[in-house]
Design a protein around this motif. Structure first.
Motif, PDB file in Angstrom:
ATOM      1  N   GLY A 124       0.785  -1.231   0.000  1.00 49.44           N
ATOM      2  CA  GLY A 124       0.000   0.000   0.000  1.00 49.44           C
ATOM      3  C   GLY A 124       0.815   1.280   0.000  1.00 49.44           C
ATOM      4  O   GLY A 124       0.272   2.362   0.185  1.00 49.44           O
ATOM      5  N   GLN A 125       2.112   1.184  -0.201  1.00 50.69           N
ATOM      6  CA  GLN A 125       3.003   2.349  -0.209  1.00 50.69           C
ATOM      7  C   GLN A 125       3.827   2.354  -1.488  1.00 50.69           C
ATOM      8  O   GLN A 125       4.159   1.299  -2.025  1.00 50.69           O
ATOM      9  CB  GLN A 125       3.967   2.292   0.986  1.00 50.69           C
ATOM     10  N   PHE A 126       4.156   3.551  -1.961  1.00 54.18           N
ATOM     11  CA  PHE A 126       5.074   3.652  -3.094  1.00 54.18           C
ATOM     12  C   PHE A 126       6.464   3.251  -2.627  1.00 54.18           C
ATOM     13  O   PHE A 126       6.904   3.651  -1.555  1.00 54.18           O
ATOM     14  CB  PHE A 126       5.111   5.071  -3.659  1.00 54.18           C
ATOM     15  N   GLU A 127       7.128   2.467  -3.450  1.00 51.96           N
ATOM     16  CA  GLU A 127       8.487   2.009  -3.143  1.00 51.96           C
ATOM     17  C   GLU A 127       9.461   2.738  -4.064  1.00 51.96           C
ATOM     18  O   GLU A 127       9.487   2.495  -5.273  1.00 51.96           O
ATOM     19  CB  GLU A 127       8.607   0.496  -3.337  1.00 51.96           C
ATOM     20  N   PRO A 128      10.272   3.627  -3.520  1.00 55.21           N
ATOM     21  CA  PRO A 128      11.191   4.416  -4.346  1.00 55.21           C
ATOM     22  C   PRO A 128      12.153   3.567  -5.171  1.00 55.21           C
ATOM     23  O   PRO A 128      12.484   3.921  -6.297  1.00 55.21           O
ATOM     24  CB  PRO A 128      11.941   5.280  -3.345  1.00 55.21           C
ATOM     25  N   GLN A 165      16.087   6.434   2.589  1.00 56.98           N
ATOM     26  CA  GLN A 165      16.959   5.432   3.185  1.00 56.98           C
ATOM     27  C   GLN A 165      16.283   4.673   4.327  1.00 56.98           C
ATOM     28  O   GLN A 165      16.414   3.467   4.419  1.00 56.98           O
ATOM     29  CB  GLN A 165      18.245   6.089   3.709  1.00 56.98           C
ATOM     30  N   ARG A 166      15.578   5.404   5.190  1.00 54.65           N
ATOM     31  CA  ARG A 166      14.955   4.760   6.350  1.00 54.65           C
ATOM     32  C   ARG A 166      13.473   4.531   6.099  1.00 54.65           C
ATOM     33  O   ARG A 166      12.780   5.369   5.531  1.00 54.65           O
ATOM     34  CB  ARG A 166      15.138   5.638   7.585  1.00 54.65           C
ATOM     35  N   ARG A 167      12.981   3.382   6.530  1.00 54.37           N
ATOM     36  CA  ARG A 167      11.580   3.001   6.297  1.00 54.37           C
ATOM     37  C   ARG A 167      10.617   4.044   6.856  1.00 54.37           C
ATOM     38  O   ARG A 167       9.610   4.367   6.233  1.00 54.37           O
ATOM     39  CB  ARG A 167      11.326   1.617   6.918  1.00 54.37           C
ATOM     40  N   THR A 168      10.920   4.618   8.025  1.00 54.96           N
ATOM     41  CA  THR A 168      10.008   5.610   8.603  1.00 54.96           C
ATOM     42  C   THR A 168       9.909   6.842   7.726  1.00 54.96           C
ATOM     43  O   THR A 168       8.831   7.419   7.593  1.00 54.96           O
ATOM     44  CB  THR A 168      10.449   6.020  10.023  1.00 54.96           C
ATOM     45  N   ARG A 169      11.006   7.234   7.106  1.00 58.57           N
ATOM     46  CA  ARG A 169      10.979   8.399   6.203  1.00 58.57           C
ATOM     47  C   ARG A 169      10.267   8.062   4.899  1.00 58.57           C
ATOM     48  O   ARG A 169       9.545   8.876   4.353  1.00 58.57           O
ATOM     49  CB  ARG A 169      12.400   8.889   5.897  1.00 58.57           C
ATOM     50  N   ILE A 170      10.480   6.851   4.379  1.00 55.94           N
ATOM     51  CA  ILE A 170       9.807   6.436   3.142  1.00 55.94           C
ATOM     52  C   ILE A 170       8.302   6.416   3.344  1.00 55.94           C
ATOM     53  O   ILE A 170       7.541   6.814   2.470  1.00 55.94           O
ATOM     54  CB  ILE A 170      10.306   5.052   2.677  1.00 55.94           C
ATOM     55  N   ASN A 171       7.852   5.990   4.509  1.00 50.74           N
ATOM     56  CA  ASN A 171       6.426   5.882   4.786  1.00 50.74           C
ATOM     57  C   ASN A 171       5.779   7.192   5.217  1.00 50.74           C
ATOM     58  O   ASN A 171       4.563   7.233   5.399  1.00 50.74           O
ATOM     59  CB  ASN A 171       6.180   4.822   5.870  1.00 50.74           C
ATOM     60  N   SER A 172       6.557   8.252   5.376  1.00 54.89           N
ATOM     61  CA  SER A 172       5.976   9.527   5.811  1.00 54.89           C
ATOM     62  C   SER A 172       5.025  10.072   4.747  1.00 54.89           C
ATOM     63  O   SER A 172       5.156   9.781   3.552  1.00 54.89           O
ATOM     64  CB  SER A 172       7.075  10.552   6.102  1.00 54.89           C
ATOM     65  N   ASP A 173       4.060  10.851   5.195  1.00 53.90           N
ATOM     66  CA  ASP A 173       3.074  11.429   4.276  1.00 53.90           C
ATOM     67  C   ASP A 173       3.735  12.272   3.190  1.00 53.90           C
ATOM     68  O   ASP A 173       3.362  12.179   2.020  1.00 53.90           O
ATOM     69  CB  ASP A 173       2.054  12.283   5.035  1.00 53.90           C
ATOM     70  N   LYS A 174       4.708  13.087   3.567  1.00 58.16           N
ATOM     71  CA  LYS A 174       5.357  13.963   2.593  1.00 58.16           C
ATOM     72  C   LYS A 174       6.078  13.154   1.511  1.00 58.16           C
ATOM     73  O   LYS A 174       5.943  13.436   0.316  1.00 58.16           O
ATOM     74  CB  LYS A 174       6.353  14.897   3.280  1.00 58.16           C
ATOM     75  N   THR A 175       6.830  12.148   1.918  1.00 58.70           N
ATOM     76  CA  THR A 175       7.562  11.328   0.950  1.00 58.70           C
ATOM     77  C   THR A 175       6.598  10.599   0.030  1.00 58.70           C
ATOM     78  O   THR A 175       6.769  10.613  -1.193  1.00 58.70           O
ATOM     79  CB  THR A 175       8.479  10.326   1.675  1.00 58.70           C
ATOM     80  N   GLN A 176       5.585   9.992   0.585  1.00 56.44           N
ATOM     81  CA  GLN A 176       4.621   9.262  -0.237  1.00 56.44           C
ATOM     82  C   GLN A 176       3.870  10.201  -1.187  1.00 56.44           C
ATOM     83  O   GLN A 176       3.619   9.860  -2.338  1.00 56.44           O
ATOM     84  CB  GLN A 176       3.638   8.486   0.652  1.00 56.44           C
ATOM     85  N   ARG A 177       3.532  11.397  -0.718  1.00 53.74           N
ATOM     86  CA  ARG A 177       2.851  12.382  -1.576  1.00 53.74           C
ATOM     87  C   ARG A 177       3.740  12.777  -2.752  1.00 53.74           C
ATOM     88  O   ARG A 177       3.307  12.803  -3.897  1.00 53.74           O
ATOM     89  CB  ARG A 177       2.452  13.615  -0.773  1.00 53.74           C
ATOM     90  N   ARG A 178       5.012  13.047  -2.488  1.00 49.97           N
ATOM     91  CA  ARG A 178       5.924  13.458  -3.554  1.00 49.97           C
ATOM     92  C   ARG A 178       6.147  12.335  -4.565  1.00 49.97           C
ATOM     93  O   ARG A 178       6.194  12.573  -5.771  1.00 49.97           O
ATOM     94  CB  ARG A 178       7.257  13.930  -2.978  1.00 49.97           C
ATOM     95  N   LEU A 179       6.268  11.102  -4.090  1.00 51.36           N
ATOM     96  CA  LEU A 179       6.427   9.973  -5.009  1.00 51.36           C
ATOM     97  C   LEU A 179       5.170   9.799  -5.862  1.00 51.36           C
ATOM     98  O   LEU A 179       5.254   9.556  -7.063  1.00 51.36           O
ATOM     99  CB  LEU A 179       6.733   8.690  -4.231  1.00 51.36           C
TER     100      LEU A 179
END
Length: 116
Positions: free
Chosen positions: A10-14, A40-54
């Protein structure tokens, strides 16, 4: 670019996005306006901002890929083609500044013949 190819749990994977675009996750982070350590870190990848940008990156590329015939050429356009009416800024620069919706609206307008 089908969304399901870039998601996992359910998350974008960079890394999946980077593989499809033949680049690195660090470059993907920079092209969407995040620090290279954001992916790099799973918590940052799963953050709302990171997921929105991806998501915004994938949305823009999905809109223009049919026009160019390949995701790689669409990505090159995203990074390098200045958009008329945006002071010579590229789609990448606008997304980095949090203006992805303006890019999507511009693409819709071009497709509708407004700027033709």
């Amino acid at each position: 670019m089908q969304l399901a190819h870039f998601a996992e749990g359910g998350q974008f994977e960079p890394r999946k996005i980077a593989t499809a675009l033949r680049t690195s996750a660090e470059e993907i982070a920079l092209t969407v306006g995040l620090g290279k350590d954001a992916l790099q870190r799973r918590t940052r990848i799963n953050s709302d901002k990171t997921q929105r940008r991806l998501r915004e990156l994938v949305e823009v590329l999905n809109k223009v890929e049919p026009r160019f015939g390949s995701a790689l050429i669409a990505y090159a356009w995203y990074r390098s083609e200045p958009l008329p009416g945006f002071d010579g800024r590229t789609a990448m620069q606008l997304v980095q500044d949090g203006k992805a919706q303006q890019v999507l609206d511009y693409i819709d307008a071009v497709d509708a013949g407004v700027f033709a």
